[in-house]
Write an enzyme that holds these catalytic residues in place. Sequence first.
Site, PDB file in Angstrom:
ATOM      1  CG  ASN A 241      -7.501   2.368  11.374  1.00 38.92           C
ATOM      2  OD1 ASN A 241      -8.260   2.392  12.021  1.00 38.92           O
ATOM      3  ND2 ASN A 241      -5.855   2.207  11.494  1.00 38.92           N
TER       4      ASN A 241
ATOM      5  CE  LYS B  14      -5.997   5.858   9.982  1.00 34.19           C
ATOM      6  NZ  LYS B  14      -5.381   6.469   9.650  1.00 34.19           N
TER       7      LYS B  14
ATOM      8  CG  HIS C 269      -2.383   3.954  14.020  1.00 33.35           C
ATOM      9  ND1 HIS C 269      -2.510   5.460  13.799  1.00 33.35           N
ATOM     10  CD2 HIS C 269      -3.043   3.616  13.395  1.00 33.35           C
ATOM     11  CE1 HIS C 269      -2.542   5.732  12.345  1.00 33.35           C
ATOM     12  NE2 HIS C 269      -2.823   4.172  12.028  1.00 33.35           N
TER      13      HIS C 269
ATOM     14  CD  GLU D 263      -4.636   8.054  12.081  1.00 31.02           C
ATOM     15  OE1 GLU D 263      -5.108   7.947  13.004  1.00 31.02           O
ATOM     16  OE2 GLU D 263      -4.136   8.036  10.890  1.00 31.02           O
TER      17      GLU D 263
ATOM     18  CD  GLU E 190       0.021   2.180   9.736  1.00 35.57           C
ATOM     19  OE1 GLU E 190      -1.206   1.650   9.055  1.00 35.57           O
ATOM     20  OE2 GLU E 190      -1.241   2.508  10.502  1.00 35.57           O
TER      21      GLU E 190
ATOM     22  N   GLY F 237      -2.643   8.555   4.787  1.00 32.00           N
ATOM     23  CA  GLY F 237      -3.448   9.757   4.691  1.00 32.00           C
ATOM     24  C   GLY F 237      -3.030  10.743   3.816  1.00 32.00           C
TER      25      GLY F 237
ATOM     26  CB  SER G  19      -0.831   6.292   0.405  1.00 28.76           C
ATOM     27  OG  SER G  19      -1.056   7.521   1.519  1.00 28.76           O
TER      28      SER G  19
HETATM   29  P1  13P Z   1      -3.843   5.366   5.421  1.00 27.70           P
HETATM   30  O1  13P Z   1      -4.066   4.467   4.420  1.00 27.70           O
HETATM   31  O2  13P Z   1      -5.291   6.618   4.599  1.00 27.70           O
HETATM   32  O3  13P Z   1      -2.560   6.096   4.301  1.00 27.70           O
HETATM   33  O4  13P Z   1      -3.652   5.252   6.127  1.00 27.70           O
HETATM   34  C1  13P Z   1      -3.140   3.844   6.999  1.00 27.70           C
HETATM   35  C2  13P Z   1      -3.721   3.814   8.031  1.00 27.70           C
HETATM   36  O5  13P Z   1      -3.173   4.659   9.377  1.00 27.70           O
HETATM   37  C3  13P Z   1      -3.512   2.351   8.241  1.00 27.70           C
HETATM   38  O6  13P Z   1      -3.512   2.397  10.026  1.00 27.70           O
END
Ligand code: 13P
Length: 250
Positions: A9, A11, A94, A96, A166, A172, A212
């Site tokens: 992803n 982003k 997601h 976010e 997740e 992150g 992560s």
């Molecule tokens: P990270 O791997 O940066 O922690 O992000 C995970 C994520 O949100 C994938 O959709």
Amino acid sequence: MRNYYIAGNWKMHKTVAESVALAKALVAELGSCGERVMIAPAFTALSAVADVVKGSRIVLGAQNMGPDLQGAHTGEISPLMLKDLGVTAVILGHSERRHSYLETDALINKKVLLALAQGLEPILCVGETLEERESGRLEAVVGAQVREGLKGVDAAALGKVTIAYEPVWAIGTGKTATPEDADAVHAYIRKVLAGLYGEAAAKAMCIQYGGSVKAENAAELMAKPNIDGALVGGASLKAESFGPIAKFRS
Ligand code: 13P
């Protein structure tokens, strides 16, 4: 032997040129990778990246889509537009989107149903915040996200759905859930799925872990019985870090 599903992803990162360069590097790096690999660039780069991955083993995904086919929906992207570009998978719900853009389970469910009706393969993301985990509400929160997200999805369509667990506190942050903790939540998600669709269907479901994930922890996570893949954020932005995750078995 299980076939793992490793998704990147990207982003809100990368220009079109940067996206094309990364996609080219991944096509070269992952030509011999046995896992199912998906990359989800920004909408603006989908068309250019589609040309790069065409004919390769890499599946093209989108990071989101609107809940409608077409019409007066300023700023939204329809599944018809995604399909037009060669997109076959879409990340939905997601954290976010849930937290920054206040997407509800009902909205996410509408998107899941529309994606399936349009022949796109959704990745339904679920996960608890640290506060929800620490107050003992992990199962209630994640269970509800799974049940509400899949409302109206029939058994025949379920095989097209992937669930991504997740935990919000691991995204992150560099904090990965321990493989044991992640596997326990995956097992719980499978139990919820078994209650909805039966044991066999639940067992066949692909449940990715995200938060992560790095080359250093991928193999340990994937070794767990209920972890069937990874949804990778930060480490998917470079071929040098995403390549070894996708090739964790070699
Ligand atoms: P990270 O791997 O940066 O922690 O992000 C995970 C994520 O949100 C994938 O959709």
